[in-house]
Design a protein around this motif. Structure first.
Motif, PDB file in Angstrom:
ATOM      1  N   SER A  81      23.038  55.012  36.951  1.00  0.00           N
ATOM      2  CA  SER A  81      24.198  55.813  36.579  1.00  0.00           C
ATOM      3  C   SER A  81      25.220  55.808  37.705  1.00  0.00           C
ATOM      4  N   LEU A  82      26.432  56.178  37.370  1.00  0.00           N
ATOM      5  CA  LEU A  82      27.473  56.291  38.379  1.00  0.00           C
ATOM      6  C   LEU A  82      27.063  57.278  39.466  1.00  0.00           C
ATOM      7  N   ALA A  83      26.476  58.401  39.057  1.00  0.00           N
ATOM      8  CA  ALA A  83      26.062  59.415  40.037  1.00  0.00           C
ATOM      9  C   ALA A  83      25.049  58.838  41.025  1.00  0.00           C
ATOM     10  N   VAL A 172      32.691  45.940  41.852  1.00  0.00           N
ATOM     11  CA  VAL A 172      33.722  46.465  42.750  1.00  0.00           C
ATOM     12  C   VAL A 172      34.628  45.337  43.229  1.00  0.00           C
ATOM     13  N   ALA A 173      34.034  44.184  43.542  1.00  0.00           N
ATOM     14  CA  ALA A 173      34.816  43.061  44.070  1.00  0.00           C
ATOM     15  C   ALA A 173      35.815  42.522  43.053  1.00  0.00           C
ATOM     16  N   ARG A 174      35.619  42.843  41.765  1.00  0.00           N
ATOM     17  CA  ARG A 174      36.534  42.344  40.738  1.00  0.00           C
ATOM     18  C   ARG A 174      37.711  43.276  40.474  1.00  0.00           C
ATOM     19  N   LEU A 175      37.725  44.428  41.100  1.00  0.00           N
ATOM     20  CA  LEU A 175      38.880  45.314  40.951  1.00  0.00           C
ATOM     21  C   LEU A 175      40.108  44.666  41.582  1.00  0.00           C
ATOM     22  N   PRO A 176      41.265  44.754  40.942  1.00  0.00           N
ATOM     23  CA  PRO A 176      42.479  44.163  41.503  1.00  0.00           C
ATOM     24  C   PRO A 176      42.760  44.695  42.917  1.00  0.00           C
ATOM     25  N   GLY A 177      42.941  43.775  43.843  1.00  0.00           N
ATOM     26  CA  GLY A 177      43.261  44.148  45.214  1.00  0.00           C
ATOM     27  C   GLY A 177      42.073  44.572  46.052  1.00  0.00           C
ATOM     28  N   ARG A 178      40.907  44.727  45.430  1.00  0.00           N
ATOM     29  CA  ARG A 178      39.751  45.229  46.174  1.00  0.00           C
ATOM     30  C   ARG A 178      39.249  44.242  47.239  1.00  0.00           C
ATOM     31  N   PRO A 179      39.155  42.934  46.951  1.00  0.00           N
ATOM     32  CA  PRO A 179      38.677  42.030  48.001  1.00  0.00           C
ATOM     33  C   PRO A 179      39.516  42.098  49.276  1.00  0.00           C
ATOM     34  N   LEU A 216      34.126  52.854  42.952  1.00  0.00           N
ATOM     35  CA  LEU A 216      33.188  53.111  41.854  1.00  0.00           C
ATOM     36  C   LEU A 216      33.804  54.075  40.838  1.00  0.00           C
ATOM     37  N   TYR A 217      34.453  55.105  41.325  1.00  0.00           N
ATOM     38  CA  TYR A 217      35.112  56.044  40.413  1.00  0.00           C
ATOM     39  C   TYR A 217      36.268  55.366  39.674  1.00  0.00           C
ATOM     40  N   ASP A 218      36.962  54.449  40.353  1.00  0.00           N
ATOM     41  CA  ASP A 218      38.029  53.703  39.686  1.00  0.00           C
ATOM     42  C   ASP A 218      37.478  52.881  38.527  1.00  0.00           C
ATOM     43  N   LEU A 219      36.336  52.238  38.767  1.00  0.00           N
ATOM     44  CA  LEU A 219      35.703  51.451  37.711  1.00  0.00           C
ATOM     45  C   LEU A 219      35.371  52.317  36.505  1.00  0.00           C
ATOM     46  N   GLU A 220      34.825  53.493  36.770  1.00  0.00           N
ATOM     47  CA  GLU A 220      34.446  54.386  35.682  1.00  0.00           C
ATOM     48  C   GLU A 220      35.680  54.868  34.916  1.00  0.00           C
ATOM     49  N   THR A 221      36.747  55.189  35.642  1.00  0.00           N
ATOM     50  CA  THR A 221      37.974  55.663  35.013  1.00  0.00           C
ATOM     51  C   THR A 221      38.600  54.586  34.134  1.00  0.00           C
ATOM     52  N   GLN A 222      38.552  53.347  34.596  1.00  0.00           N
ATOM     53  CA  GLN A 222      39.159  52.243  33.870  1.00  0.00           C
ATOM     54  C   GLN A 222      38.312  51.762  32.698  1.00  0.00           C
ATOM     55  N   GLY A 239      25.070  60.420  31.608  1.00  0.00           N
ATOM     56  CA  GLY A 239      25.948  59.734  32.566  1.00  0.00           C
ATOM     57  C   GLY A 239      26.266  58.357  32.074  1.00  0.00           C
ATOM     58  N   LYS A 240      27.416  57.853  32.470  1.00  0.00           N
ATOM     59  CA  LYS A 240      27.779  56.490  32.119  1.00  0.00           C
ATOM     60  C   LYS A 240      26.939  55.547  32.960  1.00  0.00           C
ATOM     61  N   ILE A 241      26.589  54.417  32.366  1.00  0.00           N
ATOM     62  CA  ILE A 241      25.723  53.468  33.048  1.00  0.00           C
ATOM     63  C   ILE A 241      26.564  52.428  33.766  1.00  0.00           C
ATOM     64  N   LEU A 242      26.278  52.236  35.008  1.00  0.00           N
ATOM     65  CA  LEU A 242      27.060  51.328  35.846  1.00  0.00           C
ATOM     66  C   LEU A 242      26.354  49.988  35.958  1.00  0.00           C
TER      67      LEU A 242
END
Length: 248
Positions: A81-83, A172-179, A216-222, A239-242
């Motif tokens: 889970s995200l938590a 996480v590495a696939r979020l825009p600008g994250r790398p 991680l929270y950004d991923l969940e929000t998106q 909980g949402k599954i990550l």
């Protein structure tokens, strides 16, 4: 004459140690999905190994927390889970911060040079947009710092946490600008270690992993994550599954 099942059971193949690493990567890359039933014969065919090697590997993966095994129901990839992902990263921040401080105190000239080269390669991967290479090299930076720190107990704990967290590091590495942001954060840690500044190294490492929590929270929000429904008891918060996304 032995039947096919017996031959598969005894056939030589990849060692269980190598197989554990291969299954870990398959889980990290989304080839084996959260909640997926892991059938020994299917895994043996998938990886070209014996069922005995699969059985041994599943025992290790169960201890690592990557899978769950239930009597008479077999093994499944364990969802996180995200938590739980946030909790793991918070714990990593404390322990890896300490390791960064120790590494800054202990690094030899050769180890400092090696860290700088890793940092250069990581930043080069970001410049060409290779997020997969960035993920591998950023993990290499963490591993190098842990090795330089030479804290055996901490390394043991971090290895177990890493096995459980590897599933979301690729997300996480696939979020825009994250790398690029992650590369900047890793570079700050490397500079502090190379400069022999333990307080700065610890602070930069903790800051980096706090930044990962934000991602991680950004991923969940998106809603950028693949979700597997997992039954939860009425008294437990759902909980949402990550997991690793099924596409880029």
């Amino acid at each position: 004459m032995s039947n096919t099942s017996e031959q598969a059971e005894s056939a030589p193949g990849t060692s269980s140690v190598d197989l554990v690493d291969r299954v870990r990567l398959a889980i990290a890359h989304g080839e084996l999905l959260p909640g997926q039933h892991l059938v020994e014969s299917d895994l043996a065919a998938m990886f070209g190994v014996s069922r005995g090697a699969v059985r041994s590997a599943l025992t290790v993966l169960d201890v690592d927390g990557l899978i769950t095994r239930t009597p008479n129901r077999g093994a499944r990839v364990r969802p996180i889970s995200l938590a739980e992902a946030v909790e793991i990263t918070e714990l990593r921040a404390v322990i890896e911060g300490m390791c960064a401080a120790k590494a800054a105190q202990r690094a030899t000239a050769q180890e400092r040079a090696d860290l700088r080269r890793l940092d250069d390669r990581m930043r080069a991967a970001v410049e060409v947009g290779d997020s997969a290479a960035y993920s591998v090299l950023s993990e290499s930076v963490h591993e190098s710092i842990r090795r330089i720190a030479a804290q055996a107990a901490a390394i043991d704990v971090l290895d177990r946490l890493r096995y459980r967290s590897v599933r979301y590091q690729y997300s996480v590495a696939r979020l825009p600008g994250r790398p690029r942001q992650g590369a900047d954060e890793h570079s700050a840690v490397v500079r502090a270690v190379v400069a022999g500044k333990p307080d700065d190294a610890e602070r930069e490492m903790r800051s980096h992993l706090q930044s990962v929590i934000g991602a991680l929270y950004d991923l969940e929000t998106q809603g950028a994550l693949y979700r597997i429904p997992v039954p939860t008891p009425p008294s437990s918060p759902a909980g949402k599954i990550l997991t690793v996304p099924t596409s880029g």
